[in-house]
Design a protein around this motif. Structure first.
Motif, PDB file in Angstrom:
ATOM      1  N   TYR A   1       0.740  -1.239   0.002  1.00 27.18           N
ATOM      2  CA  TYR A   1       0.051   0.067   0.015  1.00 27.18           C
ATOM      3  C   TYR A   1       0.985   0.962   0.017  1.00 27.18           C
ATOM      4  O   TYR A   1       1.889   1.285   0.938  1.00 27.18           O
ATOM      5  CB  TYR A   1      -1.096  -0.072   1.258  1.00 27.18           C
TER       6      TYR A   1
ATOM      7  N   THR B   1       0.625   5.420   0.163  1.00 28.82           N
ATOM      8  CA  THR B   1      -0.540   6.370   0.815  1.00 28.82           C
ATOM      9  C   THR B   1      -0.117   7.812   0.690  1.00 28.82           C
ATOM     10  O   THR B   1       1.284   8.079   1.020  1.00 28.82           O
ATOM     11  CB  THR B   1      -0.822   5.898   2.319  1.00 28.82           C
TER      12      THR B   1
ATOM     13  N   HIS C   1      -3.299   6.408   5.412  1.00 31.85           N
ATOM     14  CA  HIS C   1      -2.177   5.543   6.016  1.00 31.85           C
ATOM     15  C   HIS C   1      -2.810   4.503   6.837  1.00 31.85           C
ATOM     16  O   HIS C   1      -2.692   3.317   6.697  1.00 31.85           O
ATOM     17  CB  HIS C   1      -1.166   6.518   6.461  1.00 31.85           C
TER      18      HIS C   1
ATOM     19  N   ALA D   1      -5.019   2.097   5.310  1.00 32.06           N
ATOM     20  CA  ALA D   1      -4.343   0.955   4.422  1.00 32.06           C
ATOM     21  C   ALA D   1      -3.749  -0.093   5.743  1.00 32.06           C
ATOM     22  O   ALA D   1      -3.743  -1.218   5.391  1.00 32.06           O
ATOM     23  CB  ALA D   1      -3.076   1.586   3.928  1.00 32.06           C
TER      24      ALA D   1
ATOM     25  N   ALA E   1      -4.522  -3.940   5.510  1.00 27.93           N
ATOM     26  CA  ALA E   1      -3.278  -4.937   5.579  1.00 27.93           C
ATOM     27  C   ALA E   1      -3.358  -5.825   6.704  1.00 27.93           C
ATOM     28  O   ALA E   1      -2.759  -6.984   6.882  1.00 27.93           O
ATOM     29  CB  ALA E   1      -1.986  -4.160   5.550  1.00 27.93           C
TER      30      ALA E   1
ATOM     31  N   GLY F   1      -0.358  -7.998   3.461  1.00 22.15           N
ATOM     32  CA  GLY F   1       0.251  -6.766   2.704  1.00 22.15           C
ATOM     33  C   GLY F   1       1.152  -5.871   3.659  1.00 22.15           C
ATOM     34  O   GLY F   1       1.137  -6.214   5.002  1.00 22.15           O
TER      35      GLY F   1
ATOM     36  N   VAL G   1       2.393  -1.995   4.341  1.00 22.99           N
ATOM     37  CA  VAL G   1       2.143  -0.559   4.141  1.00 22.99           C
ATOM     38  C   VAL G   1       3.401   0.266   3.925  1.00 22.99           C
ATOM     39  O   VAL G   1       4.364   0.555   4.978  1.00 22.99           O
ATOM     40  CB  VAL G   1       1.041   0.082   5.248  1.00 22.99           C
TER      41      VAL G   1
ATOM     42  N   ILE H   1      -1.419  -0.915  -4.230  1.00 20.68           N
ATOM     43  CA  ILE H   1      -2.561  -0.210  -3.992  1.00 20.68           C
ATOM     44  C   ILE H   1      -2.126   1.241  -3.725  1.00 20.68           C
ATOM     45  O   ILE H   1      -1.772   1.424  -2.468  1.00 20.68           O
ATOM     46  CB  ILE H   1      -3.741  -0.725  -2.956  1.00 20.68           C
TER      47      ILE H   1
ATOM     48  N   LEU I   1      -3.176   4.895  -2.571  1.00 15.49           N
ATOM     49  CA  LEU I   1      -4.429   5.768  -1.920  1.00 15.49           C
ATOM     50  C   LEU I   1      -3.896   7.244  -1.886  1.00 15.49           C
ATOM     51  O   LEU I   1      -2.995   7.529  -1.081  1.00 15.49           O
ATOM     52  CB  LEU I   1      -4.812   5.136  -0.707  1.00 15.49           C
TER      53      LEU I   1
ATOM     54  N   ASP J   1      -9.359   7.598  -1.468  1.00 11.27           N
ATOM     55  CA  ASP J   1     -10.023   6.901  -0.747  1.00 11.27           C
ATOM     56  C   ASP J   1     -11.410   7.006  -0.808  1.00 11.27           C
ATOM     57  O   ASP J   1     -12.501   6.173  -0.456  1.00 11.27           O
ATOM     58  CB  ASP J   1      -9.771   7.137   0.804  1.00 11.27           C
TER      59      ASP J   1
ATOM     60  N   LEU K   1     -11.120  -2.806  -0.026  1.00 11.23           N
ATOM     61  CA  LEU K   1      -9.448  -2.962  -0.119  1.00 11.23           C
ATOM     62  C   LEU K   1      -9.062  -4.539  -0.374  1.00 11.23           C
ATOM     63  O   LEU K   1      -8.265  -4.752  -1.421  1.00 11.23           O
ATOM     64  CB  LEU K   1      -8.726  -2.078   0.812  1.00 11.23           C
TER      65      LEU K   1
ATOM     66  N   ALA L   1      -7.149  -5.977  -3.397  1.00  7.74           N
ATOM     67  CA  ALA L   1      -5.808  -6.629  -3.419  1.00  7.74           C
ATOM     68  C   ALA L   1      -6.113  -8.162  -4.020  1.00  7.74           C
ATOM     69  O   ALA L   1      -4.961  -8.556  -4.765  1.00  7.74           O
ATOM     70  CB  ALA L   1      -5.232  -6.870  -2.017  1.00  7.74           C
TER      71      ALA L   1
END
Ligand code: ZN
Length: 296
Positions: A27, A29, A50, A53, A57, A62, A64, A121, A123, A153, A221, A225
């Motif tokens: 992610y 951000t 953030h 995300a 996650a 995932g 970030v 991803i 954002l 977002d 999200l 993903a």
């Protein structure tokens, strides 16, 4: 919460290796410090995406990436908006010119692919520039196996009605749910009323509404993903050698070529460069950077 630590900058190398192995999604951000009324901390845009995300996650896997707190402002449509809603107050912006951000952004994508992620991803907490990041991402993805979704977002929901309004009911509620320590509604009146880009329906904000909106977005999200990972195809032949990644990566030279030949020539089409309908008065403190000609 299935996965504990998800913040790249706080993890140990072995934790990152394991997280990548489990779910090769990163992610990225973007936001900035910008007034969101007297009742929201100025970092709202960046902090919101953030934390969102991180929630995604933690639930779906995932990593970030370190949050990026510098974004587009002052230029184009921002000048008019800022003149009308902020006026001659210190806006405490952490802004950069659009071409500075988008060139840097290309390198962020390059680094994500180089470290072995298969999907990213992206954002943007600052609207409407998710659209610009998506344009740059599309170009990048033609040169890299990394699958990218980029947007703001406000798009990561099946209920787009639950959006809208800078620092209004929805944005403030979401931020309240994500960072209760950084929303203080008592400042709405104490801070002098509807100043510093206050949202029109801000007084309808609620933390509980925010919790529901956050849950919805986290689920969206997670689905995105999985979709991106399914679309991923390993390249036929590796790129330039990259440490710890048998698939290699784009070089700096290759990245500069993408910038010079493909991104730079279409900058004028981006939202960031849109001319406002009416220019601000020449005496406004927002006039000097409304347009800019010297860039490359
Ligand atoms: Zn915002």
């Amino acid at each position: 919460m299935l996965f504990g630590k998800v913040r790249w900058e706080e993890m140990f190398p072995d934790e990152l290796d394991a997280a990548l192995e489990r779910c090769p999604v990163v992610y990225l951000t973007y936001g900035l410090c910008e007034p969101h009324g007297p009742y929201n901390a100025v970092g709202l845009d960046a902090l919101k995406v953030h934390r969102l995300a991180c929630r995604a996650a933690q639930e779906h896997g995932g990593v970030v990436a370190p949050p990026f707190f510098w974004h587009v402002h002052e230029i184009g449509i921002e000048a008019r908006w800022a003149h009308d809603t902020i006026g001659d107050r210190n806006p405490w912006l952490t802004d950069v010119a659009p071409w500075v951000l988008y060139r840097m952004f290309l390198y962020h994508l390059r680094a994500a692919a180089a470290r072995g992620f298969r999907a990213a991803i992206v954002l943007s907490g600052h609207a409407p520039y998710g659209e610009d990041l998506a344009r740059v991402s599309e170009i990048f993805a033609r040169h890299s196996p990394l699958r990218v979704w980029a947007g703001q977002d406000s798009e990561v929901t099946d209920h787009p009605a639950s959006n809208g309004g800078h620092a209004g009911k929805y944005e403030t509620s979401i931020f309240w749910a994500l960072r209760p320590d950084l929303v203080d509604m008592s400042r709405l009146e104490r801070g002098g009323g509807r100043v510093l880009a206050t949202g029109t329906d801000a007084d309808e904000s609620s933390r509980r509404l925010g919790e529901r909106l956050v849950e919805e977005r986290v689920a969206w999200l997670g689905r995105k993903a999985r979709e991106l990972l399914e679309e991923y195809r390993a390249p036929d032949r590796p790129d330039a050698p990259a440490p710890g990644n048998p698939l290699g990566a784009l070089t700096f030279d290759a990245t500069e070529r993408i910038w010079r030949d493909e991104v730079r020539p279409m900058l004028g089409e981006l939202v960031s460069f849109q001319e406002p309908e009416t220019r601000v008065e020449p005496g406004s403190p927002w006039a000097p950077n409304e347009t800019c000609e010297l860039y490359d």
